[in-house]
Write a protein that holds these residues in place. Structure first.
Motif, short mmCIF file in Angstrom:
data_model
loop_
_atom_site.label_atom_id
_atom_site.label_comp_id
_atom_site.label_asym_id
_atom_site.label_seq_id
_atom_site.Cartn_x
_atom_site.Cartn_y
_atom_site.Cartn_z
N SER A 164 0.66 3.85 -3.21
CA SER A 164 0.14 5.19 -2.94
C SER A 164 1.16 6.28 -3.27
CB SER A 164 -0.27 5.32 -1.47
OG SER A 164 0.85 5.12 -0.61
N SER A 175 4.58 3.81 -7.73
CA SER A 175 3.43 2.95 -8.05
C SER A 175 3.61 2.23 -9.37
CB SER A 175 2.15 3.80 -8.08
OG SER A 175 2.25 4.84 -9.04
N GLU A 195 0.83 -1.20 0.00
CA GLU A 195 0.00 0.00 0.00
C GLU A 195 0.87 1.25 0.00
OE1 GLU A 195 -2.54 -0.47 3.35
OE2 GLU A 195 -4.00 -1.73 2.26
#
Length: 461
Positions: free
Chosen positions: A234, A239, A230
């Motif tokens: 984020s 990413s 995550e």
């Protein structure tokens, strides 16, 4: 009596005239002493000026250092540029025998030449007439914040080349080399470029899933991998990073959820229901954690009730005091109390919102732990082929996750260029008349004239 007084006055007048005449006779001596004082004063001012002008300054802005911290969270200090490793290299490269003398000649402090422009900008804003106290406070607050940011984002590096016994050109080269060596040394020998968000989220391959210990490790690892993925997904910089087979963080997150649903929950129900002591301790830790969360939630509920009671009491008191004054606001003692009450209620409302958020976080955490317990307490049995498939999938997730994490750390380091950027090139401080030089000049001239006057009066005819 009158004759005596006249005689004393006459004597004083004669003495004063005598002093003036004697000084006039020796005016050449007075002028010579004054000239000597003038020459000595000029020489002293020149010496003081040379020592003052012996400084070479270099201004740089800091890059990649936020709030005086390196990317990995380590505190930054201007003295980092003066560690022995850096000074020894610079002294060796520039033919200086004693690095300690170089250390004493260098001065490094936070500073930025743009602060002069900032001060002038806010000075002009304050010069405008008819500013209220609130506007003045707002201007001062913005000035302090902008000045703080500008000061923390720059360094003023200076060296006294006169004391060091070198010319200003060599001093300028040393100043240019100093931040260069600092940037290289701290990035190569220390891990200051490791992004703080990427620290503490690495995982290692667990024990085989055929043992209770391996299952417990896999269960604990699941949350760590999810948190790390995550974090990567984020971050706009990270990413799009890919591991083998073009797998991104988002792709691996879906694979992790599938592993949890298809494999991990069944493995938990199978291997942790064999009645081992390790399983009992693991489950008991979960139950203790739930009990701790329940106690925290009870405390938060009581705090919420207390705040609501306080706010209702303040609202009732405010309504009572406003009974006959609702048509117009008059800032007397009662109205001021009402204003204070409203401010307190606003503060309590913000605090109440924070408590609600903390309560929601604890409830979510409790639900996740209870779900784990329910999964472990399920009864089930799997064959060897299923266990091997689960092990293969887990190994793939761990390997791919660590590869993504390594790529992310490598990219954050590759984006780094330097910890600094020059603002202005090194320059020698030059000032014709410094305060110290002016004082030395005036003092020598005064002493010369005084010496001449005393010598003229002491000279015997």
């Amino acid at each position: 009596m009158n004759n005596a007084t006249d005689s004393m006055a006459s004597t004083d007048e004669i003495s004063f005239s005598y002093v003036i005449s004697k000084i006039w006779k020796r005016r050449g001596l007075v002028a010579a002493c004054g000239l000597i004082g003038l020459l000595v004063g000029g020489l002293s001012a020149m010496i003081v000026g040379l020592r003052t002008n012996g400084f070479v300054e270099y201004h740089v802005s800091l890059q990649g250092i936020e709030k005086l911290e390196y990317p990995n969270g380590t505190a930054f200090s201007p003295q980092d540029l003066l560690i022995p490793d850096i000074l020894n290299e610079i002294a060796s490269d520039n033919g200086l025998e004693n690095p300690q003398e170089l250390r004493r000649a260098l001065t490094i402090e936070l500073g930025n030449p743009t602060t002069l422009g900032i001060k002038e900008k806010y000075k002009q804003q304050l010069a405008k007439g008819r500013l209220s106290a609130t506007e003045i406070d707002d201007i001062n607050a913005r000035y302090s914040e902008e000045l703080r940011r500008a000061t923390q984002n720059g360094l003023k590096i200076s060296i006294n080349h006169i004391d060091l016994g070198i010319d200003d050109k060599l001093a300028e080269n040393i100043l240019i080399q100093l931040p260069e060596r600092w940037s290289k040394v701290f990035t190569r020998r220390f891990r200051v470029l490791d992004d703080r968000a990427l620290q503490g989220i690495s995982v290692v391959k667990p024990q085989p899933l055929t043992t209770p210990l391996g299952v417990i490790e896999a269960d604990r690892m699941f949350d760590n991998i999810r948190d790390g993925l995550e974090t990567l997904s984020s971050d706009n910089r990270l990413s799009a990073l890919q591991a083998s087979e073009n797998v991104t963080a988002e792709d691996l997150l879906r694979t992790l959820d599938d592993f949890n649903s298809v494999y991990l929950s069944i493995i938990l129900a199978t291997k942790l229901n064999e009645g081992s002591f390790l399983t009992k301790v693991y489950l008991n830790n979960f139950r203790l954690k739930i009990a701790e969360i329940d106690n925290k939630l009870a405390g938060l509920r009581q705090t919420i009730l207390d705040i609501r009671s306080t706010m209702e009491g303040q609202a009732n008191n405010s309504a009572t005091s406003l009974g006959g004054r609702s048509d117009a606001l008059q800032v007397d003692g009662g109205a001021l109390a009402d204003i204070i009450t409203l401010a307190n209620q606003a503060s309590l409302s913000a605090y109440l919102q924070t408590i609600f958020e903390a309560q929601r976080t604890l409830i979510d955490e409790r639900a996740r732990i209870q779900t784990r317990i329910d999964r472990i307490e399920q009864v089930g049995k799997v064959d060897v082929a299923f266990a091997n498939a689960a092990q293969t999938k887990l190994d793939y997730i761990v390997e791919t996750y660590n590869e993504l994490l390594a790529n992310a750390r490598a990219q954050t380091k590759s984006e780094f260029k330097s910890f600094y950027r020059p603002i202005v090139m090194p320059s020698t401080v030059r000032d014709s008349w410094t305060l110290q030089g002016l004082l030395a000049f005036v003092a020598c001239l005064f002493l010369g004239m005084l010496t001449g006057l005393v010598a003229a009066l002491a000279w015997r005819d």
